[in-house]
Write an enzyme that holds these catalytic residues in place. Structure first.
Site, short mmCIF file in Angstrom:
data_model
loop_
_atom_site.label_atom_id
_atom_site.label_comp_id
_atom_site.label_asym_id
_atom_site.label_seq_id
_atom_site.Cartn_x
_atom_site.Cartn_y
_atom_site.Cartn_z
N ASN A 22 2.72 -15.15 -0.52
CA ASN A 22 1.78 -14.16 -1.04
C ASN A 22 1.91 -12.87 -0.23
O ASN A 22 1.36 -12.78 0.88
CB ASN A 22 0.35 -14.69 -0.96
CG ASN A 22 -0.67 -13.66 -1.42
OD1 ASN A 22 -0.32 -12.67 -2.08
ND2 ASN A 22 -1.94 -13.88 -1.07
N ASP A 62 -5.81 -19.13 2.49
CA ASP A 62 -6.24 -20.35 1.79
C ASP A 62 -6.23 -20.21 0.27
O ASP A 62 -6.19 -21.21 -0.45
CB ASP A 62 -7.65 -20.72 2.24
CG ASP A 62 -7.70 -21.07 3.72
OD1 ASP A 62 -6.96 -21.97 4.14
OD2 ASP A 62 -8.47 -20.42 4.46
N GLY A 63 -6.22 -18.96 -0.24
CA GLY A 63 -6.36 -18.75 -1.68
C GLY A 63 -5.25 -19.35 -2.52
O GLY A 63 -5.49 -19.93 -3.58
N GLY A 114 -2.63 -15.26 6.07
CA GLY A 114 -3.72 -14.61 5.34
C GLY A 114 -4.83 -14.18 6.28
O GLY A 114 -4.65 -14.12 7.49
N GLU A 153 -13.30 -16.75 -2.74
CA GLU A 153 -13.29 -15.98 -3.98
C GLU A 153 -14.65 -16.06 -4.64
O GLU A 153 -15.40 -17.01 -4.44
CB GLU A 153 -12.21 -16.49 -4.94
CG GLU A 153 -10.79 -16.48 -4.39
CD GLU A 153 -10.26 -15.07 -4.16
OE1 GLU A 153 -10.75 -14.13 -4.82
OE2 GLU A 153 -9.36 -14.91 -3.31
#
Length: 421
Positions: A49, A108-109, A138, A382
């Site tokens: 990511n 963690d997303g 992240g 989120e």
């Protein structure tokens, strides 16, 4: 190449100190020699990511992840994520038989997206057995911090990759959040109130980096909010004294979550995916606590981030969620409490209820000092739902700011970890 050899030398030194890591030594060419262990992955699918945290995932991949995996003769397939839920889409459609594991170089997303993608497949029962690994790249990195800390290892990219190469595994509980026909699968945390407000609303200060959480956290404590509402839960053994007895109310259809004709085909397809744990909630002993609340925080693993030991007693696969609850607390006491998050000392505060639950129901309400405004429900970092008048309240969310239910499936997923558990 200098970075690669430097990193490899550090790992080799760690072997001499604690004996926990697989690489035995460096060859004269600067490559690691690995022992042959049963269960070691030979083919990995890797998500990177590039947008998370300090946007360092690509550098971490090329400087640390790729060299170590190549030294260990692991075949790798790499996919950069391009947008939110990209990883979930890929996992839903990919041929899992080609791989021995999925690795997320991210926060963690992406891991949460992968778990949701696996459980939305028709072959979810086999798919969810795919071992999953995370490399810290992240903002939070709570899952990889939890796995490495369980073996007493620092949370570094190199340690995370070595744990994946060794191939040791542990089971992980998966929580199902349900509201009407809408489901979401969580592996890290669930928050409503203070923690959720800090986590989500501090995004307006993202330019400050990780300091935004401390900065905005202080703002929120000085202008403290409380929320009306109610929680109900099934306590784990030993925690039956919390709350008052109540009955299970199995109606969870939100007034705004009805299915229109255009969604019928999607709903039919969902029937072949994972529907949540098969448990009769009506026959369990439920307890309830009424608000107002400052913070409601559920955790599946000990660490919420590299510096936040949210739930020091949490276990990866005990079938429970750890509930950290604050109903009332003076501002100075709250400030002292928050400074103890780094070592888990906050749970010893007389203002904190800390217990384990097997199932949970949230009925979120409005702010006590401004009933026109609701709160934010945060799941794994989120936004799951926003109430009226909240930060970016006009943006679409997966669920509505309404009653929802959480159940736990013990040990459903599998993680790569430093030590076999």
């Amino acid at each position: 190449m200098e970075n690669q050899q430097e990193d490899s030398s550090i790992i080799s030194d760690q072997v001499k100190v604690n004996g926990n890591l697989t690489p035995l030594s460096l060859t004269t060419e600067g490559k690691l020699q690995w022992t042959t262990e049963k269960g070691r992955p030979k083919r990995l699918f890797i998500f990177v990511n590039p947008f998370g945290g300090k946007k360092s995932a690509l550098k971490i991949y090329f400087d640390v992840v790729k060299p170590l995996l190549e030294d260990a003769d692991v075949q790798i397939t790499v996919q950069e994520t391009k947008y939110q839920l990209h990883a979930k889409e890929v996992v839903c459609a990919m041929d899992l038989t080609k791989y021995d594991g999925i690795v997320c170089v991210s926060g963690d997303g992406i891991l949460v997206e992968v778990v949701n993608g696996l459980l939305e497949r028709e072959d979810w029962n086999a798919a969810i057995k795919m071992p999953l690994g995370t490399v810290p790249a992240g903002t939070g990195n709570g899952m990889v911090k939890s796995t490495l800390d369980s073996a007493g290892e620092p949370c570094t990219a190199s340690n995370a990759v070595v744990a994946i190469i060794r191939g040791h595994k542990c089971s992980l509980d998966v929580a199902t959040i349900l509201q009407g026909d809408t489901k979401f699968f969580s592996v890290l945390m669930f928050a409503w109130g203070l923690v959720a407000d800090i986590d989500i609303e501090s995004e307006k200060y993202r330019w400050m980096g990780s300091a935004r959480l401390d900065f905005y956290g202080l703002q929120r404590m000085l202008c403290l909010r409380q929320y009306s509402g109610r929680i109900s839960f099934v306590p784990a053994p030993g925690f039956e004294a919390y709350g008052e007895p109540t009955r299970y109310n199995g109606e969870f259809t939100s007034t705004q979550s009805s299915v229109n004709p255009g969604q019928e085909q999607h709903v039919k397809a969902e029937q072949y995916s994972y529907q949540g744990p098969d448990v009769d909630l009506t026959n369990l002993e439920w307890r309830t606590i009424n608000g107002p609340f400052i913070s409601v925080w559920l955790h599946n693993v000990p660490w919420g981030g590299e510096d936040t030991m949210a739930a020091p007693d949490a276990k990866f696969a005990d079938g429970n969620l750890d509930l950290i609850l604050i109903k009332d607390c003076p501002k100075l006491g709250l400030l002292a409490l928050m400074t103890n998050l780094s070592d888990g000392g906050h749970v010893k505060s007389p203002h904190v209820m800390y217990l384990k639950v097997k199932a949970f129901i949230l009925e979120p309400g409005q702010r006590t000092k401004d009933p026109t405004k609701g709160g934010i429900i945060d799941i794994d970092g989120e936004v799951l739902a926003r109430g009226n008048g909240t930060y970016k309240h006009d943006q679409k969310t997966l669920m509505t700011y309404d009653k929802l239910q959480i159940t736990v499936d013990q040990g459903l997923a599998t993680l790569f970890c430093p030590v076999q558990q």
